[in-house]
Scaffold this motif. Structure first.
Motif, PDB file in Angstrom:
ATOM      1  N   PHE A 178       0.777   2.701   6.052  1.00 25.06           N
ATOM      2  CA  PHE A 178       0.311   4.063   5.811  1.00 25.06           C
ATOM      3  C   PHE A 178       1.423   4.910   5.213  1.00 25.06           C
ATOM      4  CE2 PHE A 178      -0.134   8.508   7.163  1.00 25.06           C
ATOM      5  CZ  PHE A 178      -1.374   8.802   6.604  1.00 25.06           C
ATOM      6  N   SER A 179       2.639   4.716   5.701  1.00 26.39           N
ATOM      7  CA  SER A 179       3.789   5.464   5.180  1.00 26.39           C
ATOM      8  C   SER A 179       4.017   5.161   3.698  1.00 26.39           C
ATOM      9  CB  SER A 179       5.046   5.117   5.981  1.00 26.39           C
ATOM     10  OG  SER A 179       6.184   5.739   5.436  1.00 26.39           O
ATOM     11  N   GLU A 180       3.875   3.891   3.330  1.00 31.10           N
ATOM     12  CA  GLU A 180       4.051   3.502   1.929  1.00 31.10           C
ATOM     13  C   GLU A 180       2.942   4.082   1.051  1.00 31.10           C
ATOM     14  OE1 GLU A 180       6.360  -0.798   2.264  1.00 31.10           O
ATOM     15  OE2 GLU A 180       4.195  -0.704   2.617  1.00 31.10           O
ATOM     16  N   ILE A 235       3.542   6.606  -2.066  1.00 26.46           N
ATOM     17  CA  ILE A 235       3.030   6.278  -3.396  1.00 26.46           C
ATOM     18  C   ILE A 235       2.165   7.408  -3.935  1.00 26.46           C
ATOM     19  CG2 ILE A 235       1.462   4.746  -4.669  1.00 26.46           C
ATOM     20  CD1 ILE A 235       2.472   2.455  -2.839  1.00 26.46           C
ATOM     21  N   VAL A 236       1.289   7.943  -3.094  1.00 24.47           N
ATOM     22  CA  VAL A 236       0.380   9.020  -3.511  1.00 24.47           C
ATOM     23  C   VAL A 236       1.166  10.268  -3.891  1.00 24.47           C
ATOM     24  CG1 VAL A 236      -1.416  10.616  -2.720  1.00 24.47           C
ATOM     25  CG2 VAL A 236      -1.609   8.181  -2.224  1.00 24.47           C
ATOM     26  N   ILE A 237       2.168  10.623  -3.086  1.00 23.18           N
ATOM     27  CA  ILE A 237       2.981  11.810  -3.376  1.00 23.18           C
ATOM     28  C   ILE A 237       3.756  11.627  -4.684  1.00 23.18           C
ATOM     29  CG2 ILE A 237       4.968  13.169  -2.608  1.00 23.18           C
ATOM     30  CD1 ILE A 237       4.010  12.691   0.283  1.00 23.18           C
ATOM     31  N   THR A 238       4.378  10.462  -4.844  1.00 20.49           N
ATOM     32  CA  THR A 238       5.148  10.192  -6.064  1.00 20.49           C
ATOM     33  C   THR A 238       4.255  10.206  -7.298  1.00 20.49           C
ATOM     34  OG1 THR A 238       6.694   8.828  -4.791  1.00 20.49           O
ATOM     35  CG2 THR A 238       6.724   8.567  -7.190  1.00 20.49           C
ATOM     36  N   PHE A 239       3.085   9.583  -7.175  1.00 22.45           N
ATOM     37  CA  PHE A 239       2.154   9.572  -8.306  1.00 22.45           C
ATOM     38  C   PHE A 239       1.684  10.987  -8.636  1.00 22.45           C
ATOM     39  CE2 PHE A 239      -2.248   9.303  -9.935  1.00 22.45           C
ATOM     40  CZ  PHE A 239      -1.998   8.616 -11.118  1.00 22.45           C
ATOM     41  N   TYR A 245       3.643   2.940 -11.087  1.00 20.62           N
ATOM     42  CA  TYR A 245       2.772   3.823 -10.305  1.00 20.62           C
ATOM     43  C   TYR A 245       2.628   3.375  -8.854  1.00 20.62           C
ATOM     44  CZ  TYR A 245       1.436   6.399 -14.508  1.00 20.62           C
ATOM     45  OH  TYR A 245       1.460   7.195 -15.641  1.00 20.62           O
ATOM     46  N   PHE A 246       3.302   2.298  -8.474  1.00 21.11           N
ATOM     47  CA  PHE A 246       3.382   1.903  -7.071  1.00 21.11           C
ATOM     48  C   PHE A 246       4.728   2.305  -6.467  1.00 21.11           C
ATOM     49  CE2 PHE A 246       0.493  -1.758  -8.521  1.00 21.11           C
ATOM     50  CZ  PHE A 246      -0.656  -1.011  -8.275  1.00 21.11           C
ATOM     51  N   SER A 247       5.452   3.183  -7.163  1.00 21.11           N
ATOM     52  CA  SER A 247       6.769   3.629  -6.684  1.00 21.11           C
ATOM     53  C   SER A 247       6.626   4.566  -5.499  1.00 21.11           C
ATOM     54  CB  SER A 247       7.523   4.346  -7.812  1.00 21.11           C
ATOM     55  OG  SER A 247       7.716   3.488  -8.914  1.00 21.11           O
ATOM     56  N   ARG A 248       7.629   4.526  -4.611  1.00 21.24           N
ATOM     57  CA  ARG A 248       7.596   5.345  -3.389  1.00 21.24           C
ATOM     58  C   ARG A 248       8.442   6.605  -3.492  1.00 21.24           C
ATOM     59  NH1 ARG A 248       9.200  -0.114  -0.657  1.00 21.24           N
ATOM     60  NH2 ARG A 248       9.840  -0.283  -2.847  1.00 21.24           N
ATOM     61  N   ASP A 249       9.207   6.744  -4.546  1.00 16.21           N
ATOM     62  CA  ASP A 249       9.922   7.991  -4.830  1.00 16.21           C
ATOM     63  C   ASP A 249      10.228   8.021  -6.321  1.00 16.21           C
ATOM     64  OD1 ASP A 249      12.538   6.735  -5.346  1.00 16.21           O
ATOM     65  OD2 ASP A 249      12.629   6.423  -3.195  1.00 16.21           O
ATOM     66  N   ILE A 250      10.674   9.167  -6.814  1.00 18.98           N
ATOM     67  CA  ILE A 250      10.848   9.327  -8.259  1.00 18.98           C
ATOM     68  C   ILE A 250      12.007   8.483  -8.795  1.00 18.98           C
ATOM     69  CG2 ILE A 250      12.463  11.280  -8.363  1.00 18.98           C
ATOM     70  CD1 ILE A 250       9.142  10.928 -10.320  1.00 18.98           C
ATOM     71  N   ALA A 251      13.010   8.199  -7.948  1.00 19.58           N
ATOM     72  CA  ALA A 251      14.109   7.347  -8.394  1.00 19.58           C
ATOM     73  C   ALA A 251      13.607   5.926  -8.647  1.00 19.58           C
ATOM     74  CB  ALA A 251      15.218   7.336  -7.339  1.00 19.58           C
ATOM     75  N   GLU A 252      12.755   5.439  -7.755  1.00 15.11           N
ATOM     76  CA  GLU A 252      12.163   4.112  -7.961  1.00 15.11           C
ATOM     77  C   GLU A 252      11.279   4.114  -9.203  1.00 15.11           C
ATOM     78  OE1 GLU A 252       9.525   0.688  -5.644  1.00 15.11           O
ATOM     79  OE2 GLU A 252       9.574   2.740  -4.850  1.00 15.11           O
ATOM     80  N   PHE A 253      10.535   5.208  -9.406  1.00 13.19           N
ATOM     81  CA  PHE A 253       9.692   5.312 -10.592  1.00 13.19           C
ATOM     82  C   PHE A 253      10.528   5.118 -11.853  1.00 13.19           C
ATOM     83  CE2 PHE A 253       8.072   7.911 -14.106  1.00 13.19           C
ATOM     84  CZ  PHE A 253       6.796   7.393 -14.260  1.00 13.19           C
TER      85      PHE A 253
END
Length: 478
Positions: free
Chosen positions: A368-370, A374-378, A273-281
């Motif tokens: 802030f970018s990260e 994270i918020v968008i991916t979550f 849940y700290f991933s920055r995009d769905i591929a990282e998730f």
């Protein structure tokens, strides 16, 4: 036998003490004891299905030996397909037979044709999806000459049935776990303490986070017509933490328990849940399953090589099959399809390997970018979880219709303040430990003895006071 039950609290120390009383030189005796303990552990669910595990064990052990002795490519391929067909055949009958029959009958009914085919009253054996994939990885790796087959039946039986990860993973590869049953294990105090620490954190995830989130998530999903959009989205967030706390908690307990017996299991969750995009998730969520599909399905299909059409085909295959693995319901297929649609743009624009490092590595706070990433991916992950949790497709769309309506701007009708505080506490500890294999591993490196024990006591107190209605682990149904 649940990990968070009194039965397991009795079972584990008895098995632990007996196991280490066996001389370390008698490896076969240790392995035989692990097999017996594992069969007892599994038999507590339903002893009748032990026959499936034993049959699968004997089948793949025998096929492994024949694969090693056989030189004919044609016969070796036939042996491999025998293993695949039999193992997946059991899985298909117990898990998917009714799904296919019901949908087959429904399709014909659309054209006015009534078929008198009845579904079967089948009980799904606990853990069948996990140990089936584990034994399949063995025969496939032996076939590809990546692994020498074992001639030690006790070692192979222990590999298949090892009780900490038998019913809900992690799905271990034979290349990692099986060799550990061939070597002498000696008790290591530091590893045992580390295992207990991981068990404690796993119990916190399950009992305090997952089970308490389940209470609200179940109520909101089961009565979705009564709630506005903001409450339904909150219910989806609770389910997101429920399934993460539940499944990663199980994995932590399994890995920690294995360490008590001198075994090392691979990490199954890496703070997804700290991933920055769905591929990282997907590189961080249920890693043992994701890598299994990658190595045994995605790459053999061609992976990300070949034409754009083939790349798109492979992405949809891997995610839809992954969804279907989770259950015989169109909601799981929809969930897999949605994740494929999330992943596709990243793959097509070569952005899927953009975030391979740990977020804010070596820093206390992200940029802030990260945070935004994270918020968008979550958020999009939470929306996909709605299909995973919903009873059917129409139920999921009904919830989404309310979420994407003006009622989303209304005040949530359910506001469990205590649970919010627990989740915040949980996220802080996870964030501080995100660079390790599990959150509490960092404690022994940075905190003094008094601080550590005060924290452990706090966790134990929270487990005691927030021990609500006991819930089965979600992944037992898969």
């Amino acid at each position: 036998m649940l990990f968070n039950s009194f039965d397991f609290a009795l079972f584990l120390p008895i098995v632990f003490i007996t196991y280490w009383l066996i001389p370390s030189k008698k490896i076969n005796l240790q392995n035989a004891f692990i097999v017996l303990a594992s069969y007892f552990f599994y038999g507590c669910w339903d002893w009748r299905f032990l026959s499936l595990i034993i049959f699968s064990t004997v089948l793949d052990y025998t096929i492994g030996i024949y694969l090693n002795n056989e030189k004919s490519k044609k016969k070796r391929k036939a042996l491999l397909w025998l293993s695949i067909i039999v193992n997946l055949g059991f899985l298909a009958v117990f898990k998917y037979y009714n799904f296919f029959i019901d949908n087959f009958v429904e399709v014909f009914s659309i054209f006015g044709i009534k078929l008198n085919i009845t579904s079967l009253q089948i009980i799904l054996p606990v853990g069948i999806s996990f140990y089936t994939f584990q034994t399949l990885s063995y025969t496939i790796d032996v076939y590809k000459n990546k692994l020498n087959p074992t001639k030690n039946f006790f070692a192979f039986s222990a590999f298949v049935s090892f009780f900490p990860q038998l019913v809900a993973g992690p799905i271990e590869r034979a290349t990692n776990l099986l060799p550990q049953f061939h070597f002498k294990r000696t008790f290591n105090y530091n590893k045992a303490i580390d295992g207990l620490r991981q068990i404690l954190w796993g119990l916190f995830k399950k009992i305090v986070i997952a089970d308490n989130c389940a209470e609200y998530a179940n109520y909101i999903f089961n009565n979705s017509e009564q709630f506005n959009g903001s409450t339904l989205f909150l219910g989806a967030i609770f389910f997101a933490f429920q399934i993460y706390g539940d499944f990663s908690g199980y994995s932590d307990i399994a890995i920690g328990t294995s360490r008590l017996f001198g075994f090392h299991l691979k990490q199954n969750f890496a703070f997804p849940y700290f991933s920055r995009d769905i591929a990282e998730f997907w590189r961080r969520w249920h890693m043992s399953l994701s890598t299994w599909f990658r190595d045994y399905l995605y790459i053999p299909l061609g992976g990300s090589k070949g034409s754009t059409v083939k790349k798109i085909r492979n992405v949809f295959i891997i995610f839809i099959v992954s969804g279907f693995w989770h259950g015989a319901n169109w909601t799981f297929i929809a969930w897999g399809t949605i994740n494929a649609l999330y992943f596709l743009p990243l793959m097509l624009f070569n952005k899927n390997r953009r975030n391979t490092n740990i977020v804010a590595e070596g820093k206390l706070l992200p940029t802030f970018s990260e945070i935004l990433s994270i918020v968008i991916t979550f958020s999009i992950t939470v929306l996909a979880w709605i299909f995973f949790r919903a009873e059917n497709i129409s139920h999921a769309f009904g919830i989404l219709n309310k979420i994407f309506s003006s009622s989303f701007l209304s005040v949530p009708q359910k506001k469990p303040i205590e649970l919010f505080y627990l989740i915040i506490f949980f996220l802080i500890i996870e964030w501080l430990g995100r660079e390790k294999q599990y959150a509490l591993e960092n404690l022994q490196l940075k905190w003094n003895v008094i601080s550590r024990w005060f924290f452990y006591l706090t966790i134990i107190v929270l487990i005691y006071f927030f021990n609500g209605q006991q819930q089965e682990f979600i992944y037992f149904q898969f």
